[in-house]
Design a protein around this motif. Sequence first.
Motif, PDB file in Angstrom:
ATOM      1  N   PRO A   1       0.803  -1.235   0.024  1.00  0.00           N
ATOM      2  CA  PRO A   1      -0.061  -0.143   0.026  1.00  0.00           C
ATOM      3  C   PRO A   1       0.701   1.257  -0.031  1.00  0.00           C
ATOM      4  O   PRO A   1       1.967   1.151   0.457  1.00  0.00           O
ATOM      5  N   ALA A   2       0.378   2.402  -0.724  1.00  0.00           N
ATOM      6  CA  ALA A   2       0.712   3.609  -0.444  1.00  0.00           C
ATOM      7  C   ALA A   2       0.353   4.292   0.657  1.00  0.00           C
ATOM      8  O   ALA A   2       1.159   5.127   1.590  1.00  0.00           O
ATOM      9  N   ILE A   3      -0.999   4.126   1.224  1.00  0.00           N
ATOM     10  CA  ILE A   3      -1.429   4.817   2.260  1.00  0.00           C
ATOM     11  C   ILE A   3      -2.079   3.553   3.245  1.00  0.00           C
ATOM     12  O   ILE A   3      -2.866   2.686   2.916  1.00  0.00           O
ATOM     13  N   VAL A   4      -1.823   3.579   4.569  1.00  0.00           N
ATOM     14  CA  VAL A   4      -2.619   2.861   5.530  1.00  0.00           C
ATOM     15  C   VAL A   4      -3.390   3.680   6.628  1.00  0.00           C
ATOM     16  O   VAL A   4      -2.666   4.579   7.072  1.00  0.00           O
ATOM     17  N   GLY A   5      -4.503   3.782   6.612  1.00  0.00           N
ATOM     18  CA  GLY A   5      -5.349   4.627   7.486  1.00  0.00           C
ATOM     19  C   GLY A   5      -5.857   3.773   8.457  1.00  0.00           C
ATOM     20  O   GLY A   5      -6.534   2.868   8.261  1.00  0.00           O
ATOM     21  N   PHE A   6      -5.758   4.259   9.740  1.00  0.00           N
ATOM     22  CA  PHE A   6      -6.540   3.715  10.686  1.00  0.00           C
ATOM     23  C   PHE A   6      -7.579   4.390  11.312  1.00  0.00           C
ATOM     24  O   PHE A   6      -7.469   5.719  11.483  1.00  0.00           O
ATOM     25  N   THR A   7      -8.440   3.793  11.777  1.00  0.00           N
ATOM     26  CA  THR A   7      -9.667   4.299  12.683  1.00  0.00           C
ATOM     27  C   THR A   7      -9.317   4.150  14.243  1.00  0.00           C
ATOM     28  O   THR A   7      -8.882   3.057  14.502  1.00  0.00           O
ATOM     29  N   SER A   8      -9.435   5.278  14.933  1.00  0.00           N
ATOM     30  CA  SER A   8      -9.151   4.903  16.343  1.00  0.00           C
ATOM     31  C   SER A   8     -10.377   5.475  17.173  1.00  0.00           C
ATOM     32  O   SER A   8     -10.078   6.865  17.500  1.00  0.00           O
ATOM     33  N   VAL A   9     -11.158   4.700  17.761  1.00  0.00           N
ATOM     34  CA  VAL A   9     -11.889   5.158  18.693  1.00  0.00           C
ATOM     35  C   VAL A   9     -12.067   4.036  19.960  1.00  0.00           C
ATOM     36  O   VAL A   9     -11.548   3.024  19.946  1.00  0.00           O
TER      37      VAL A   9
END
Length: 654
Positions: free
Chosen positions: A155-163
Amino acid sequence: MLSMPSHTPSPQGDSRQTPVLLISMPFGLLDYPSLALGLLQGSLQPLQIPTSTLYFTFKFAEMVGSIFYQQIAKGRPMIQDFIGEWIFSAALFAENSETEAYIRNVVYGDMECHNTIYKTGKGITEDFIQDILAARAKTELFLSECVEEILQHNPAIVGFTSVFQQHVASLALAKRIKARSPETCIMMGGANCEGIMGVELIKQFSFVDVVVSGEGDQIFPDLVKRILAGQSISHLQGVYTRRNVQLLTAGKSIMNTPSIRNLDALPFPLFDDFFEQLSRTSIRQTITPGITFETSRGCWWGEKHHCTFCGLNGSTMTYRSKTAQRAMEELLYLTNSYPDCAISVVDNILDMKYFKDFIPSLAALPGNLRLYYEVKANLRKEQVKSLREAGILMIQPGIESLSNHVLDLMRKGVKGLQNIQLLKWCKEYEVDVTWNLLCGFPGEDPAEYRHMGEILPLLTHLRPPSGIAPIRLDRFSPNYDEAKEHGFYNVRAYPSYQYIYPFSPEIINNLAYFFIYDYADERDVASYTLPIAQFMVMWHQQHRKSQLFFLDYQEYLMIWDLRPVATEALVILTGLQRSLYIFCDTIRNHHHLQQFVTEHATPEEEGKPFEEFLEPLIQKGLMLQDGHSYLSLAVQRRRESERLTQPAVKQLQA
């Protein structure tokens, strides 16, 4: 500027490439997909940017057991213990020697703020402690497997959601991705990244490239395009990088991303990856999946009167809702795409305009929807009936007290009698209610709880609260932002944070969302609320066999009282007394009642004050009086649909 990663084949030689990966880490819920990630993935679809969402929640639940996992994911035994965060802390930071202290002080609750207010203990077993330690020992293997799976996508971008309790696990994985693939852009967003929390995050963790503070819907597609094109992103509002975070000056407000104004412009969320990965997990038989559905954002009440304990950020408080047509289109899309799933509506509050269009449309749908909504407690009876007909069978109406005085301190905008009225109508229409009592507001009068203790035994036929708890100081709440003015001092992060983050108190305070405090007036909340807590235990025990209902036969009305406090099992009302009792099914004041008597009294009843008819019913506990307001407590039942619980039937037969 963030450079575009080179897309060389992964070390495993797999030539697949997914430019954008979105990640949901432990301890996200197992039974619901992430709405935020579903919307972000949907927003990239028109751009034809290949995107996948990986739910590593399933992988870790397989390792530690789904039952234990769900306990932690749902914040048990206490959300502020952050057991899920502590489990992954050794994988993010060097192992520390304070394991025993954390278990003793936080999990067992030797620290007062990590125990119940009444020091009754948390029911922690040795098996539970061993499960925590075993899960902590498995984090390295888990994270290694996650990294390998991610690198296969190149991947070029790894995005995390954090709640909630996803923060430390996300950071631990992000750290390993960056070590293996330095050119991959690591992005984080979600409730744990809002405001100063997000700014401190990017200051302390050099492997995080981008933090998005606030709603990502509008900015995410542009952000992704810019990163993939190697363009600067530091000028984007609410997007923080190591470059622009250094430009923030002390005392300057931290901007969120622009909030979306027209919710109809949002894409439909994509949950396919969740269900595909669920189908492959070995624990799928233990999971009953549901889907999340959103019809509004913000809070129309909070826009005007921010409840003092509410941790919604004021910058996202502005109320926006989808049109009824768009809401219905999305609901039909979700139910057709993911059939047989329970639907949980994530709105902070129901749009009252929906009673004119969306809710009638729901009622017209075939099948049996079972929806959950948060509402305000000032609903009218016909509105509760409409909820039932529409398949909205569970509500959370924000009933946090039955005291007018305490409700005023909260800025709730309702009275205690209104809360009781709603509980009664929900009982009548079989709409389940989730509620609890909050206590410990500076300035509250202990006498209010003594009065509440006199009222509660009259309400055992209604849904009991889940419990009573002192207020917690949440970031963004008026109680936190204006702590001194509200009577709090010595505000600091919960002690559990210090066992997770090896930082100074100042940095931890910036990363924290939950806070403890001392009272300026040194009040002892437990001493005057303990009788309420003790009664609640009995209320839960008595509820199924406690009944108070009436049947109306026009000429007379029969009230059946099967509560423990009942003085008579059967009370029969006739004439004006019968009519007044039915009239007070809705809260009535002196003026209403006197006018009703004037209009409906027979010659024999003329001239008598309404109090003469109602006072005997108040004495029997069949009605409540609050100042000049009156409310009947018995639940109206129709003879043709009369249903009693088995314990109640046995009481009647006796």
